[in-house]
Structure formats: structure tokens, C-alpha cells
Design a protein around this motif. Structure first.
Motif, PDB file in Angstrom:
ATOM      1  N   SER A 191       0.828  -1.204   0.000  1.00 28.04           N
ATOM      2  CA  SER A 191       0.000   0.000   0.000  1.00 28.04           C
ATOM      3  C   SER A 191       0.865   1.257   0.000  1.00 28.04           C
ATOM      4  CB  SER A 191      -0.915  -0.012   1.226  1.00 28.04           C
ATOM      5  OG  SER A 191      -1.672   1.172   1.297  1.00 28.04           O
ATOM      6  N   MET A 192       1.913   1.251   0.819  1.00 27.68           N
ATOM      7  CA  MET A 192       2.811   2.391   0.882  1.00 27.68           C
ATOM      8  C   MET A 192       3.545   2.573  -0.449  1.00 27.68           C
ATOM      9  SD  MET A 192       5.832   3.128   3.657  1.00 27.68           S
ATOM     10  CE  MET A 192       6.805   1.763   3.043  1.00 27.68           C
ATOM     11  N   ASP A 193       3.969   1.471  -1.043  1.00 25.24           N
ATOM     12  CA  ASP A 193       4.663   1.525  -2.328  1.00 25.24           C
ATOM     13  C   ASP A 193       3.736   2.092  -3.420  1.00 25.24           C
ATOM     14  OD1 ASP A 193       6.937   0.539  -4.203  1.00 25.24           O
ATOM     15  OD2 ASP A 193       5.108  -0.365  -5.030  1.00 25.24           O
ATOM     16  N   TYR A 194       2.510   1.640  -3.432  1.00 22.68           N
ATOM     17  CA  TYR A 194       1.558   2.097  -4.444  1.00 22.68           C
ATOM     18  C   TYR A 194       1.287   3.593  -4.283  1.00 22.68           C
ATOM     19  CZ  TYR A 194      -2.694   2.429  -7.228  1.00 22.68           C
ATOM     20  OH  TYR A 194      -3.631   2.812  -8.166  1.00 22.68           O
ATOM     21  N   SER A 195       1.105   4.027  -3.029  1.00 22.26           N
ATOM     22  CA  SER A 195       0.852   5.451  -2.794  1.00 22.26           C
ATOM     23  C   SER A 195       2.025   6.297  -3.264  1.00 22.26           C
ATOM     24  CB  SER A 195       0.603   5.700  -1.299  1.00 22.26           C
ATOM     25  OG  SER A 195      -0.549   5.016  -0.870  1.00 22.26           O
ATOM     26  N   SER A 196       3.236   5.799  -3.023  1.00 24.86           N
ATOM     27  CA  SER A 196       4.431   6.533  -3.447  1.00 24.86           C
ATOM     28  C   SER A 196       4.498   6.626  -4.972  1.00 24.86           C
ATOM     29  CB  SER A 196       5.685   5.847  -2.899  1.00 24.86           C
ATOM     30  OG  SER A 196       6.864   6.457  -3.409  1.00 24.86           O
ATOM     31  N   ARG A 197       4.176   5.540  -5.655  1.00 23.69           N
ATOM     32  CA  ARG A 197       4.242   5.527  -7.114  1.00 23.69           C
ATOM     33  C   ARG A 197       3.171   6.439  -7.733  1.00 23.69           C
ATOM     34  NH1 ARG A 197       7.551   1.389  -9.124  1.00 23.69           N
ATOM     35  NH2 ARG A 197       8.279  -0.034  -7.480  1.00 23.69           N
ATOM     36  N   VAL A 198       1.986   6.436  -7.095  1.00 21.81           N
ATOM     37  CA  VAL A 198       0.930   7.316  -7.607  1.00 21.81           C
ATOM     38  C   VAL A 198       1.324   8.782  -7.418  1.00 21.81           C
ATOM     39  CG1 VAL A 198      -1.438   8.103  -7.233  1.00 21.81           C
ATOM     40  CG2 VAL A 198      -0.926   5.655  -7.311  1.00 21.81           C
ATOM     41  N   ARG A 199       1.873   9.076  -6.249  1.00 25.22           N
ATOM     42  CA  ARG A 199       2.239  10.472  -5.954  1.00 25.22           C
ATOM     43  C   ARG A 199       3.376  10.945  -6.841  1.00 25.22           C
ATOM     44  NH1 ARG A 199       3.298   9.614  -1.260  1.00 25.22           N
ATOM     45  NH2 ARG A 199       5.580   9.627  -1.286  1.00 25.22           N
ATOM     46  N   THR A 200       4.403  10.121  -7.003  1.00 22.50           N
ATOM     47  CA  THR A 200       5.573  10.535  -7.800  1.00 22.50           C
ATOM     48  C   THR A 200       5.334  10.399  -9.299  1.00 22.50           C
ATOM     49  OG1 THR A 200       6.539   8.322  -7.619  1.00 22.50           O
ATOM     50  CG2 THR A 200       7.183   9.959  -5.958  1.00 22.50           C
ATOM     51  N   GLY A 202       2.541  11.275 -10.841  1.00 20.87           N
ATOM     52  CA  GLY A 202       1.473  12.172 -11.295  1.00 20.87           C
ATOM     53  C   GLY A 202       0.164  11.452 -11.472  1.00 20.87           C
ATOM     54  N   GLY A 203      -0.091  10.508 -10.628  1.00 21.46           N
ATOM     55  CA  GLY A 203      -1.337   9.752 -10.685  1.00 21.46           C
ATOM     56  C   GLY A 203      -1.206   8.415 -11.382  1.00 21.46           C
ATOM     57  N   PRO A 205       0.754   5.042 -11.320  1.00 18.58           N
ATOM     58  CA  PRO A 205       1.729   4.263 -10.544  1.00 18.58           C
ATOM     59  C   PRO A 205       2.812   3.635 -11.410  1.00 18.58           C
ATOM     60  CG  PRO A 205      -0.346   3.090 -10.707  1.00 18.58           C
ATOM     61  CD  PRO A 205      -0.601   4.474 -11.253  1.00 18.58           C
ATOM     62  N   ASN A 206       2.508   3.391 -12.696  1.00 20.78           N
ATOM     63  CA  ASN A 206       3.503   2.789 -13.576  1.00 20.78           C
ATOM     64  C   ASN A 206       4.636   3.752 -13.910  1.00 20.78           C
ATOM     65  OD1 ASN A 206       2.260   0.203 -13.920  1.00 20.78           O
ATOM     66  ND2 ASN A 206       0.706   1.201 -15.199  1.00 20.78           N
ATOM     67  N   GLN A 207       4.401   5.049 -13.694  1.00 28.14           N
ATOM     68  CA  GLN A 207       5.406   6.052 -14.007  1.00 28.14           C
ATOM     69  C   GLN A 207       6.111   6.572 -12.764  1.00 28.14           C
ATOM     70  OE1 GLN A 207       6.175   6.718 -17.183  1.00 28.14           O
ATOM     71  NE2 GLN A 207       4.554   5.225 -17.751  1.00 28.14           N
ATOM     72  N   GLY A 208       5.638   6.217 -11.588  1.00 22.88           N
ATOM     73  CA  GLY A 208       6.207   6.742 -10.347  1.00 22.88           C
ATOM     74  C   GLY A 208       7.310   5.867  -9.788  1.00 22.88           C
ATOM     75  N   ARG A 209       7.818   6.303  -8.650  1.00 22.97           N
ATOM     76  CA  ARG A 209       8.914   5.589  -7.980  1.00 22.97           C
ATOM     77  C   ARG A 209       8.407   4.993  -6.672  1.00 22.97           C
ATOM     78  NH1 ARG A 209      10.978  10.464  -9.186  1.00 22.97           N
ATOM     79  NH2 ARG A 209      11.033  11.036  -6.972  1.00 22.97           N
ATOM     80  N   GLY A 210       8.869   3.825  -6.432  1.00 19.93           N
ATOM     81  CA  GLY A 210       8.530   3.146  -5.184  1.00 19.93           C
ATOM     82  C   GLY A 210       9.687   2.289  -4.716  1.00 19.93           C
ATOM     83  N   MET A 211       9.356   1.220  -4.034  1.00 16.10           N
ATOM     84  CA  MET A 211      10.397   0.312  -3.552  1.00 16.10           C
ATOM     85  C   MET A 211      10.883  -0.538  -4.714  1.00 16.10           C
ATOM     86  SD  MET A 211       8.614  -0.884   0.006  1.00 16.10           S
ATOM     87  CE  MET A 211       7.746   0.317   1.025  1.00 16.10           C
TER      88      MET A 211
END
Length: 220
Positions: A191-200, A202-203, A205-211
Motif C-alpha cells: 500500500s505504501m509503495d503504491y501510494s508513493s508511485r501514484v504520488r511521484t 502524477g497519478g 503508478p507505472n510512471q512513479g517511484r517506489g520500492m
């Protein structure tokens, strides 16, 4: 930053798993130890009760034998006294010139002899009754002690079986408990990883950064 948080969560998951596993093992061991203590306690009290029952029977037998000895001494005295009474009657009748074997002297002597026999029979019956009561009472009390001891031992053995069952349940539930803990921590990380990817992203998750160890979930 999220990488470090993820590593910390993984470390916490590992530590929680180890701690939970050790706590589960300790709980299982305590339950089995308690079961063993219940059985030892039950056997100890049961053996003591058996000794108490045997002692009760022994005391009852000793009392019965004491009644018999005392009663037989008194009976012997009564027999001798009765014989003396008959002898006195015969002696007095003979000194007066009467014929002992006939008439009134004979009747008196026979009456005294019958009275002696009756008294002695009553004494024998009392002796036997007191001795029998002592033995019967002791035997009844001993049976009660043994029966109660057996019931108490059965109770503690049932408690021991419950503790063993609890230990077995703990052992069976251990993998599920660990899996639940891992799943809970894993879902939090996802959940934390997904939220980070969505936030980074721009909505997106495939373009954002996570773990980094979840990257494979977002590659097409």
C-alpha cells in the motif's frame, strides 16, 4: 527514502516473525509443562490417598483386635465367676445335707448355669459386634478415600489433557500466525509503495517511484 522505510519494515517483519515464533514455542512448552505438573500432582495425591486408605484399614483392624482382646479377657473373667457361683451353690447345698443332683438344689444350680450362659452369650455378641463395626467402618472409610482419590486424579488428568490439546493447537496455529503477520506487513508495504508511485508518477503508478523490489509488479 521509501527504500529505507521498506527495508525497516522488512526488518520489523522478520523480527516480529522470529519473536512470534519464539513466543509460540514458549507458550506450547508452558502448556506441556503444566500438563506434566498436573499429572505429577495427581499421581502424588493419589498415592498418598492410597496410603491413607491402607492406614485407615490398619487402624480399624487394630481397634477390632483390641475390642476382641479386652472382650475375651472380660469374658474369661465372667466364665470363671459363673463357675464359682455354681460351685458355691453346690457347696452350700452339700453342707446342708441336701442332695445336689435332685430337687431344689439341682434347680438352683441349673438356673445359675443358664444365667451364666446367657450373660456370656451376650458378652460374646457384644465383642463380635464391636469388632465387626470397627472393621466395617474402616473398610467403608477406606473405600471412600480411594473413590475420592480416583475422582480427583481423573480431574487433574483431564486438566492435563486440556493443556496438551492447547499446546497442540498452538503448534498447529504457528505457521498461520506467522503467515498472517507476514501478510499484514506485506500489505502495508504494498500500500505504501503504491501510494508513493501514484504520488511521484502524477497519478500513474507505472510512471512513479517506489520500492525497487516491487518494480516488477509495474513493468508491462
Amino acid at each position: 527514502m521509501i527504500q529505507y522505510v521498506g527495508y525497516l519494515m522488512m526488518a520489523k517483519m522478520a523480527l516480529d516473525g522470529i519473536g512470534g515464533y519464539m513466543q509460540s514455542q514458549a507458550a506450547e512448552q508452558r502448556a506441556n509443562q503444566q500438563a506434566s505438573l498436573y499429572r505429577k500432582h495427581a499421581d502424588k495425591r493419589y498415592n498418598l490417598a492410597l496410603e491413607d486408605a491402607s492406614q485407615t484399614e490398619k487402624i480399624g483392624e487394630e481397634q477390632a483386635q483390641l475390642f476382641e482382646r479386652q472382650g475375651n479377657l472380660a469374658l474369661t473373667y465372667e466364665v470363671n465367676k459363673g463357675k464359682q457361683k455354681v460351685a458355691d451353690i453346690i457347696s452350700r447345698s452339700g453342707s446342708s445335707g441336701a442332695v445336689v443332683g435332685y430337687g431344689a438344689p439341682r434347680s438352683v444350680a441349673m438356673t445359675q448355669a443358664l444365667a451364666n450362659k446367657f450373660n456370656q452369650d451376650v458378652m460374646r455378641e457384644n465383642i463380635n459386634t464391636r469388632a465387626m463395626n470397627a472393621r466395617v467402618t474402616a473398610a467403608r472409610n477406606a473405600r471412600t478415600i480411594r473413590r475420592n482419590a480416583a475422582q480427583e486424579r481423573e480431574y487433574y488428568y483431564d486438566m492435563a489433557s486440556m493443556q496438551n490439546s492447547a499446546a497442540n493447537n498452538i503448534a498447529r496455529m504457528r505457521p498461520l500466525t506467522l503467515l498472517t503477520g507476514f501478510a499484514d506487513t506485506g500489505s502495508q508495504m504494498l500500500s505504501m509503495d503504491y501510494s508513493s508511485r501514484v504520488r511521484t508518477g502524477g497519478g500513474d503508478p507505472n510512471q512513479g517511484r517506489g520500492m525497487s523490489y516491487f518494480d516488477s509488479l509495474y513493468t508491462s
